[in-house]
Motif scaffolding. Structure first.
Motif, PDB file in Angstrom:
ATOM      1  N   TYR A 161       2.466   1.705  -3.377  1.00  9.97           N
ATOM      2  CA  TYR A 161       1.474   2.187  -4.335  1.00  9.97           C
ATOM      3  C   TYR A 161       1.204   3.680  -4.136  1.00  9.97           C
ATOM      4  N   ALA A 162       1.140   4.107  -2.872  1.00  5.57           N
ATOM      5  CA  ALA A 162       0.869   5.510  -2.548  1.00  5.57           C
ATOM      6  C   ALA A 162       2.147   6.353  -2.560  1.00  5.57           C
ATOM      7  N   ARG A 163       3.274   5.726  -2.863  1.00  2.55           N
ATOM      8  CA  ARG A 163       4.574   6.406  -2.910  1.00  2.55           C
ATOM      9  C   ARG A 163       4.935   7.051  -1.575  1.00  2.55           C
ATOM     10  N   ILE A 164       4.731   6.265  -0.524  1.00  5.25           N
ATOM     11  CA  ILE A 164       5.078   6.712   0.829  1.00  5.25           C
ATOM     12  C   ILE A 164       6.243   5.862   1.303  1.00  5.25           C
ATOM     13  N   ILE A 180       0.844  -1.202   0.000  1.00  2.00           N
ATOM     14  CA  ILE A 180       0.000   0.000   0.000  1.00  2.00           C
ATOM     15  C   ILE A 180       0.878   1.250   0.000  1.00  2.00           C
TER      16      ILE A 180
END
Length: 102
Positions: free
Chosen positions: A16-19, A13
């Motif tokens: 995907y969220a580039r965190i 996740i």
């Protein structure tokens, strides 16, 4: 507390969220997200079989927007009448990206 999400799920996740998460943040985020899911679990236990879906909480609303009616606008002179600076019939504003002296 049942673990719904694994660290792998949380890493996916976050990717995907580039965190970007450190290993410690990943572990804490996994605990936090599973805690949130556990807190919301009672919602899934309601018997909603006889409840009709609702599409708007107020219901019965229709489009309350007015018709789009064309009205006369300002002339160029009216639009520029209060401009602190103007040049060649346009607003003159300070440069914000550099390279200008205005």
């Amino acid at each position: 507390m049942t673990q719904q999400l694994t660290e792998r799920d949380v890493r996916d996740i976050a990717t995907y969220a580039r965190i970007g998460l450190t290993d410690e943040e990943l572990a804490q985020m996994t605990v936090d997200l599973n805690s949130i899911i556990e807190t919301l679990k009672p919602i899934t236990e309601f018997d909603l079989e006889s409840v009709d879906p609702t599409f708007h909480p107020i219901g019965g609303l229709s489009n309350v927007m007015r018709e789009d009616v064309e009205v006369p606008g300002f002339t160029q002179e009216q639009a520029l009448s209060n401009a602190p600076k103007q040049q060649d019939g346009s607003f003159l504003i300070p440069a914000i990206l550099g390279g200008g002296d205005q």
